[in-house]
Scaffold this motif. Structure first.
Motif, PDB file in Angstrom:
ATOM      1  N   THR A  10      -6.192   8.783   3.652  1.00 23.00           N
ATOM      2  CA  THR A  10      -7.076   9.136   2.529  1.00 23.00           C
ATOM      3  C   THR A  10      -7.899  10.364   2.906  1.00 23.00           C
ATOM      4  OG1 THR A  10      -7.219   6.786   2.014  1.00 23.00           O
ATOM      5  CG2 THR A  10      -8.783   8.230   0.906  1.00 23.00           C
TER       6      THR A  10
ATOM      7  N   THR B  73       0.843  -1.201   0.000  1.00 23.00           N
ATOM      8  CA  THR B  73       0.000   0.000   0.000  1.00 23.00           C
ATOM      9  C   THR B  73       0.875   1.247   0.000  1.00 23.00           C
ATOM     10  OG1 THR B  73      -1.579  -1.272   1.289  1.00 23.00           O
ATOM     11  CG2 THR B  73      -1.951   1.095   1.150  1.00 23.00           C
TER      12      THR B  73
ATOM     13  N   MET C 224      -5.816  13.453   2.800  1.00 23.82           N
ATOM     14  CA  MET C 224      -5.586  13.882   1.430  1.00 23.82           C
ATOM     15  C   MET C 224      -6.803  14.653   0.900  1.00 23.82           C
ATOM     16  SD  MET C 224      -4.967  11.542  -1.920  1.00 23.82           S
ATOM     17  CE  MET C 224      -6.647  10.956  -1.935  1.00 23.82           C
ATOM     18  N   VAL C 225      -7.983  14.088   1.099  1.00 19.99           N
ATOM     19  CA  VAL C 225      -9.192  14.713   0.566  1.00 19.99           C
ATOM     20  C   VAL C 225      -9.442  16.060   1.253  1.00 19.99           C
ATOM     21  CG1 VAL C 225     -11.699  14.479   0.422  1.00 19.99           C
ATOM     22  CG2 VAL C 225     -10.225  12.512  -0.074  1.00 19.99           C
TER      23      VAL C 225
ATOM     24  N   ILE D  40       0.755  12.635   2.784  1.00 21.40           N
ATOM     25  CA  ILE D  40       0.723  11.467   1.894  1.00 21.40           C
ATOM     26  C   ILE D  40       2.119  10.847   1.821  1.00 21.40           C
ATOM     27  CG2 ILE D  40       0.277  10.630  -0.445  1.00 21.40           C
ATOM     28  CD1 ILE D  40      -1.578  13.107  -0.777  1.00 21.40           C
TER      29      ILE D  40
ATOM     30  N   TRP E  27       0.906   4.672  -2.509  1.00 22.58           N
ATOM     31  CA  TRP E  27       0.982   6.074  -2.084  1.00 22.58           C
ATOM     32  C   TRP E  27       2.228   6.745  -2.640  1.00 22.58           C
ATOM     33  CZ3 TRP E  27      -3.088   8.497  -0.673  1.00 22.58           C
ATOM     34  CH2 TRP E  27      -4.080   7.878   0.082  1.00 22.58           C
TER      35      TRP E  27
ATOM     36  N   GLY F 274       1.576   8.149   4.347  1.00 28.59           N
ATOM     37  CA  GLY F 274       1.059   7.198   3.357  1.00 28.59           C
ATOM     38  C   GLY F 274       2.154   6.318   2.782  1.00 28.59           C
TER      39      GLY F 274
ATOM     40  N   LEU G 214      -5.118   3.813   6.693  1.00 28.91           N
ATOM     41  CA  LEU G 214      -5.527   4.027   5.304  1.00 28.91           C
ATOM     42  C   LEU G 214      -6.684   5.031   5.220  1.00 28.91           C
ATOM     43  CD1 LEU G 214      -4.876   3.159   2.438  1.00 28.91           C
ATOM     44  CD2 LEU G 214      -6.567   1.343   2.656  1.00 28.91           C
ATOM     45  N   ILE G 215      -7.662   4.861   6.092  1.00 27.91           N
ATOM     46  CA  ILE G 215      -8.789   5.799   6.091  1.00 27.91           C
ATOM     47  C   ILE G 215      -8.304   7.183   6.529  1.00 27.91           C
ATOM     48  CG2 ILE G 215     -10.950   6.375   7.272  1.00 27.91           C
ATOM     49  CD1 ILE G 215     -11.468   3.284   7.343  1.00 27.91           C
TER      50      ILE G 215
ATOM     51  N   TRP H 260      -6.366  -0.390   8.378  1.00 30.45           N
ATOM     52  CA  TRP H 260      -7.521   0.329   7.832  1.00 30.45           C
ATOM     53  C   TRP H 260      -7.654   1.713   8.449  1.00 30.45           C
ATOM     54  CZ3 TRP H 260      -9.531  -0.535   3.406  1.00 30.45           C
ATOM     55  CH2 TRP H 260      -9.396  -1.808   2.840  1.00 30.45           C
TER      56      TRP H 260
END
Lengths: 311, 456
Positions: free
Chosen positions: B389, B309, B392-393, B345, B313, B349, B385-386, B382
């Motif tokens: 993410t 993963t 980032m958003v 990230i 990234w 990430g 990862l959540i 998770w």
């Protein structure tokens, strides 16, 4: 290629040395010969002490000191030059604008505004997310203020001369009592502006806009009911204006507009022309007139051609 | 592996000590991030507590993430795989453990001094001179231990992971000393524009010559092992390694495109930033082709899952970084939360995910038993990862709002209200990351000391 330990270690060190030569040492030859810019001067000891406080508290993480060519929108009057920084050790360009750029901040506000703002930034700027710096103590805040007032160097000095000149004049007017103070304030607005009423009618929407803008920008000094008793009041002199004393003393929409637009240099009243569009300045002026002065000239004659959206 | 618990503790003492270091400081570092995010959301929540004012919390967060969580995590894996790849014992576990103790002292000292306002005020180079010396010494000791192990090796061929670890540690010792102007103990800085150029040369090399090589080394070890497949291409390994060192070191000035530095230097920085596609894709193609058709194997190993993963990234953050070096893109992205998203990230990430993957891959192999809790490790996967993410958003949206509004002529103050909801969301995501760090530390402690699992 045979990757022996020697090839890996010596090889990468040699590459690093070559790169350091080309992107650190070669530019150093060039940039270390920078001459002072036209605004450059050395810092006074008090300003240098303030700079140390600025560094210790990480102000650099939220404030840049670097006006870019694309910063027309911030209203910056001067793009940064290499010669501005020749004694900056370390240089404090910054990398984030969580707060505004400060490279030309000197003289934008008088010292008392900064005192109130450092005690708690929400006192003068209700939406600010800057930390409170009361923990620095009186001397610390004084030094930090001296540093901020030096940003912009010789240009800041000119602005500080102006601040100090008008500080004396406005203090003098304030101390002569409400009647004289209001007359002085009005006389400082050009005659044409004084005679202009607020050209727009009082509407519920306009008052709602004015209310929001007042809360976001004015409440810290003038207080929630416009009596000049906001949280910044104890630190500011001359103190914030109590709007209720304006009634029946020749106030007009034009005077309010002009003072909000340009501020009153020397007092803590900043200018809002870079922050608020024209309509918003009229709206907040009318909000103050309707709710706090209880006397509005909105939509009075002479008003020229009617605005297209008027109900 | 059939060693007793004492046996593994002695054999891999350094790797274990770095694992504990990484797990512990990840909690502190992410808590500092959460605290800073909370202060941006509600500034008076810590009103007038000087030692945790935002401007002191931020450098503590950044330095602890870089030197407390990610680097020790990657080094933990390296101290496991370097002796194995070289088919010999580590030169000195004792020296390794001493290094880790010194490392933790250094981090503690860094936190205390930064909280006390003792800082050199240069981003990524804040720590004061005595701490700087300790960092350089620590990297020197790590490198010494590795190079002596290389000397004692019985395996004649150096695998690509070894190149990256050797280069990453020695080059970081050099650039850290240079970037922190270590010959000027009082300020640790140059004066004027040259200081900015040197600072960003060093600042970008923290990623280019430390996190990226170490993470690449860990990836090159774990992915082929987890897939039980040979590495796709030796040539790509060579290309990726050398081009990384040549290209990455040139790009620091892309932080200074709007600053009066020589134009040729900006051109070099932009061209090389685009050129970063070469080392990035050489590495990624090599790894992804190795894993082609074997994703099931990766999915089965939680460590490899984290690492793989992380490579995704890495792809994203690198392409984004190349784009962000273009002046036209920077018109919008410069100076705002877009860059904060990019940094998260990259460090969480990419490098952080791979550091965690390294820990979860090597710990069961050190103890000879399964992880204390595979479920918790998956849960942490998770959560991270959540969280990343979401970062980032949320931060990219906030950055776009800021950048576009500023270009449209708005002042900073006017844009504070529109981005406030995103600050709230960021703090919430920070809470997820911090919680995941606590779960991770619990899992590491459990795996090492309270592991009920059967020895394999």
């Amino acid at each position: 290629m045979n990757m022996t330990p020697r090839a890996v270690v010596i090889g990468s060190l040699m590459i690093l040395a070559a790169v350091v030569f080309s992107v650190v040492i070669m530019p150093y030859v060039n940039t270390s010969k920078t001459v002072p810019s036209e605004i450059f001067r050395s810092r006074a000891p008090e300003e240098a002490a303030g700079r140390a406080i600025y560094i210790a508290n990480g102000c650099v993480y939220c404030h840049t000191q670097s006006i870019r060519t694309i910063d027309w929108g911030l209203g910056a009057e001067r793009i940064a030059q290499a010669g501005d920084y020749i004694q900056d050790h370390p240089i404090l360009l910054g990398s984030q604008r969580t707060g505004p750029d400060l490279s030309q901040a000197g003289g934008e506000h008088p010292n008392d505004w900064h005192t109130a703002h450092f005690i708690n930034p929400r006192f003068t700027r209700p939406l600010s997310i800057m930390p409170a710096f009361a923990f620095l103590g009186e001397q610390g805040i004084e030094n930090l203020t001296a540093y901020v007032q030096s940003l912009g160097l010789m240009q800041a000095d000119k602005r500080m001369v102006r601040q100090n000149y008008w500080k004396t004049a406005s203090t003098d007017a304030y101390e002569r009592g409400p009647e004289a103070n209001v007359q002085w304030l009005h006389n400082m607005v050009p005659k044409g502006w004084r005679e202009v009423p607020n050209p727009y009618p009082t509407t519920a929407a306009g008052l709602a806009r004015g209310h929001k803008i007042y809360q976001d920008s004015c409440l810290g000094c003038h207080g929630p009911v416009g009596d000049g008793m906001g949280p910044a009041q104890p630190y500011i002199y001359p103190p914030p204006l109590n709007f209720t004393i304006l009634k029946d003393r020749g106030i007009s929409g034009g005077i309010l507009y002009y003072q909000i637009m340009n501020g009153i240099t020397g007092t803590a009243m900043p200018y809002f022309k870079r922050e608020l569009e024209s309509e918003k300045i009229w709206d907040v002026g009318n909000y103050v007139a309707v709710y706090f002065i209880n006397q509005t000239d909105a939509n009075a004659e002479p008003k020229g051609i009617d605005a297209a959206y008027e109900p | 592996m059939t060693e007793t618990s004492q046996g593994f503790a002695r054999k891999y003492a350094t790797a274990i000590a770095f694992s504990l270091t990484s797990g512990f400081w990840m909690m502190v570092a992410t808590f500092m991030g959460l605290l800073g995010a909370t202060e941006l959301m509600a500034p008076d929540i810590t009103e007038n507590i000087g030692w945790i004012v935002f401007g002191r919390v931020r450098p503590i967060h950044v330095n602890l993430v870089l030197f407390g969580f990610v680097t020790p995590g990657l080094l933990a894996a390296a101290f496991y795989f370097i002796p194995r790849l070289l088919r010999c014992e580590l030169y000195s576990e004792r020296l390794g453990v001493i290094t880790v103790i010194a490392w933790n002292l250094m981090l503690t000292l860094a936190v205390i001094t930064l909280a006390a306002g003792l800082t050199q005020g240069r981003e990524y180079a804040e720590m004061i001179w005595p701490v700087d010396i300790m960092v350089v010494a620590a990297f020197g000791l790590v490198f010494f231990n590795f190079i002596m192990t290389v000397k004692n090796r019985t395996e004649p061929i150096l695998y690509v992971s070894v190149w990256y670890v050797l280069a990453g540690t020695i080059l970081t010792a050099c650039t850290f000393a240079l970037g922190n102007v270590i010959w000027r103990p009082d300020t640790g800085a140059l004066t004027g524009i040259p200081d900015a150029i040197l600072l960003w040369f060093y600042g970008h090399n923290v990623f280019g010559l430390l996190l990226t090589p170490l993470a690449a080394g860990v990836t090159y070890y774990i992915i082929p092992r987890a897939c039980r497949a040979p590495l796709y291409s030796h040539t790509l390994s060579l290309l990726g390694f050398w081009s990384l060192i040549v290209v990455y070191t040139h790009i620091g000035t892309h932080h200074l495109l709007q600053v009066p530095v020589p134009t040729w230097l900006k051109v070099v920085a932009i061209v090389d930033s685009i050129g970063m596609v070469i080392p990035v894709m050489a590495f990624l193609i090599n790894i992804w082709y190795t894993a082609r058709g074997r994703l099931g194997e990766i999915h089965a190993d939680i460590g490899a899952k984290f690492v793989f993963t992380g490579t995704i990234w890495y792809f994203f953050v690198s392409i984004q970084g190349s784009m962000m070096s273009l002046p036209q893109v920077q018109r919008v992205t410069h100076f705002n939360n877009w860059v904060v998203a990019h940094a998260h990230i990259g460090v969480l990430g990419f490098a952080g995910m791979i550091a965690l993957g390294g820990l979860y891959y090597v710990l069961p192999r050190i103890t000879g038993k399964p992880l204390f809790s595979r479920l918790l490790a998956d849960f942490q996967y998770w959560m991270v990862l959540i969280g990343i993410t979401g970062f980032m958003v949320v931060l990219t949206i906030a950055g776009l709002i800021q950048g576009q509004a500023w270009l449209n002529g708005e002042t900073i103050y006017r844009v504070l209200a529109p981005i406030h909801p995103y600050y709230v969301a960021r703090a919430a995501l920070g809470l997820i990351i911090f919680s995941s760090a606590m779960i991770g530390f619990y899992n590491i402690i459990g795996t090492l000391f309270f592991n009920p699992g059967e020895a394999k």
